[in-house]
Scaffold this motif. Structure first.
Motif, PDB file in Angstrom:
ATOM      1  N   ALA A 178      95.468  69.275  11.156  1.00  0.00           N
ATOM      2  CA  ALA A 178      94.662  68.298  10.428  1.00  0.00           C
ATOM      3  C   ALA A 178      94.890  68.419   8.924  1.00  0.00           C
ATOM      4  O   ALA A 178      94.892  67.416   8.197  1.00  0.00           O
ATOM      5  N   ILE A 200     104.760  64.400  11.384  1.00  0.00           N
ATOM      6  CA  ILE A 200     104.567  65.835  11.540  1.00  0.00           C
ATOM      7  C   ILE A 200     105.545  66.308  12.601  1.00  0.00           C
ATOM      8  O   ILE A 200     105.617  65.745  13.690  1.00  0.00           O
ATOM      9  N   PHE A 250      96.318  58.507  15.954  1.00  0.00           N
ATOM     10  CA  PHE A 250      97.676  58.766  15.512  1.00  0.00           C
ATOM     11  C   PHE A 250      98.620  58.599  16.695  1.00  0.00           C
ATOM     12  O   PHE A 250      98.213  58.693  17.850  1.00  0.00           O
ATOM     13  N   LEU A 307      92.348  65.369  17.312  1.00  0.00           N
ATOM     14  CA  LEU A 307      92.666  64.997  15.936  1.00  0.00           C
ATOM     15  C   LEU A 307      91.854  63.777  15.506  1.00  0.00           C
ATOM     16  O   LEU A 307      91.363  63.715  14.373  1.00  0.00           O
ATOM     17  N   ARG A 360      95.648  64.356  20.643  1.00  0.00           N
ATOM     18  CA  ARG A 360      95.328  63.090  19.982  1.00  0.00           C
ATOM     19  C   ARG A 360      93.816  62.915  19.847  1.00  0.00           C
ATOM     20  O   ARG A 360      93.300  62.564  18.780  1.00  0.00           O
ATOM     21  N   ILE A 415     101.266  57.483  10.783  1.00  0.00           N
ATOM     22  CA  ILE A 415     101.711  58.865  10.930  1.00  0.00           C
ATOM     23  C   ILE A 415     102.039  59.129  12.394  1.00  0.00           C
ATOM     24  O   ILE A 415     101.215  58.864  13.276  1.00  0.00           O
ATOM     25  N   ILE A 430     103.324  62.081  15.189  1.00  0.00           N
ATOM     26  CA  ILE A 430     103.286  63.533  15.370  1.00  0.00           C
ATOM     27  C   ILE A 430     104.156  63.906  16.561  1.00  0.00           C
ATOM     28  O   ILE A 430     103.906  63.470  17.688  1.00  0.00           O
ATOM     29  N   GLN A 480      97.685  69.255   7.447  1.00  0.00           N
ATOM     30  CA  GLN A 480      98.965  68.616   7.131  1.00  0.00           C
ATOM     31  C   GLN A 480      98.846  67.093   7.158  1.00  0.00           C
ATOM     32  O   GLN A 480      99.428  66.393   6.316  1.00  0.00           O
ATOM     33  N   VAL A 481      98.096  66.582   8.128  1.00  0.00           N
ATOM     34  CA  VAL A 481      97.869  65.134   8.181  1.00  0.00           C
ATOM     35  C   VAL A 481      97.114  64.682   6.926  1.00  0.00           C
ATOM     36  O   VAL A 481      97.464  63.680   6.286  1.00  0.00           O
ATOM     37  N   ALA A 499     105.305  68.607   7.528  1.00  0.00           N
ATOM     38  CA  ALA A 499     104.878  67.247   7.216  1.00  0.00           C
ATOM     39  C   ALA A 499     105.906  66.611   6.293  1.00  0.00           C
ATOM     40  O   ALA A 499     106.332  67.219   5.307  1.00  0.00           O
TER      41      ALA A 499
END
Length: 319
Positions: free
Chosen positions: A45, A6, A101, A93, A90, A62, A64, A47-48, A15
């Motif tokens: 979130a 991201i 992540f 998320l 972090r 992933i 970021i 996009q993840v 993303a």
């Protein structure tokens, strides 16, 4: 191994899904909510989740990339253009999605990308300088991103432009959004180039307009670009004097200016200290995807049990 990343900015959350050869196979952008943290986290979130769904891999590595800094001790972020200051992105998320992540600074991940299969591959000391709407940089040493006390990247944009340069060219100390005056970002970034144009020409003009008009042979626009190159050379000199890199890789919108290296190399050579060799100047090999690519590489390595980002915390936050 497939991996995702991201790239966060003030206007978009991008993303990217990468295949095993680190080639983008899918990409999606959504606008960045900038008003409040909850809306921002919902978009992030989402996009993840999209990356995980497209890869069909719940444990997809992933990374970021965030603007600003992540405090290595507290995990709290600070940024001027997204609503994350004082927040642990972090942890927030992980609470939403039930897994950790890898997070890091976007400029540092750009430098890392270009040092690993990019324009600076094989170089020991690499600076990645992003000439965009703002001005920022990252640093990679011997293939690793070194730990920093406060989680700062190379905040060259908020180093003061030398008084000798402002005096030589008759420029004022313009106020910066950081609260100080005379910061390099106010002269060297895309918005800085536009400010130089307005100051010299007496009328507003975007950076793109100045570049296009200079390319069409307009002498006044060419003079503005020459001034910009002299000031950017001061920025490059500062990076050399502080970090002494082998290579400086240029990214961001202004790096797409025609013949930019030919514009910058002569004024930099005229400023270097004594007989020191100036760093090699190169253009980013991976273009607009380079920062995301760097975060995807780091996330892949972290999932494999190792990291070239010194100070990788147990929770997966890069500092």
């Amino acid at each position: 191994m497939t991996s995702g990343a991201i790239d966060l900015g003030g206007t978009k959350i991008e993303a990217r899904l990468f295949d095993g050869a680190m080639t983008t196979v899918e990409m999606r952008r959504v606008p960045t909510p900038v008003e409040e943290f909850d809306s921002f986290m919902t978009a992030l979130a989402g996009q993840v989740g999209w990356l995980i769904e497209r890869a069909d891999a719940p444990h997809l590595p992933i990374g970021i990339g965030l603007p600003g800094l992540i405090d290595p001790d507290t995990g709290l972020s600070f940024a001027s253009n997204v609503p994350i200051s004082g927040r642990n992105v972090r942890a927030a998320l992980a609470e939403r999605l039930g897994r950790d992540f890898v997070l890091g600074n976007d400029c540092m991940s750009f430098a890392y990308s270009e040092a690993h299969g990019g324009a600076a591959d094989g170089e020991a000391g690499v600076v990645g300088l992003i000439l965009g709407t703002g001005l920022g940089a990252g640093f990679c040493l011997d293939g690793r991103v070194p730990r920093r006390r406060n989680g700062l990247a190379v905040e060259i944009g908020h180093v003061g432009m030398p008084a000798r340069a402002l005096s030589r060219f008759g420029l004022p100390e313009w106020r910066c959004g950081c609260g100080k005056s005379g910061c390099m970002e106010r002269y060297v970034s895309g918005s800085g180039l536009a400010a130089l144009a307005a100051h010299r020409l007496g009328r507003p003009a975007t950076a793109l307009e100045i570049v296009e008009r200079a390319g069409a042979g307009e002498a006044a626009a060419e003079a503005v670009l020459t001034l910009w190159a002299e000031l950017t050379a001061e920025c490059l000199l500062t990076l050399q004097l502080v970090l002494d890199p082998d290579c400086i890789v240029l990214g961001g919108g202004l790096s797409k200016m025609p013949d930019i290296l030919a514009r910058l190399e002569p004024p930099l050579a005229g400023l270097v200290l004594g007989r020191t060799r100036p760093p090699a100047l190169r253009l980013a090999r991976h273009g607009d995807s380079s920062g995301a690519r760097g975060m995807a590489l780091l996330a892949r390595e972290a999932q494999g049990g190792f990291s070239n980002f010194a100070g990788l915390s147990e929770g997966g936050s890069l500092a």
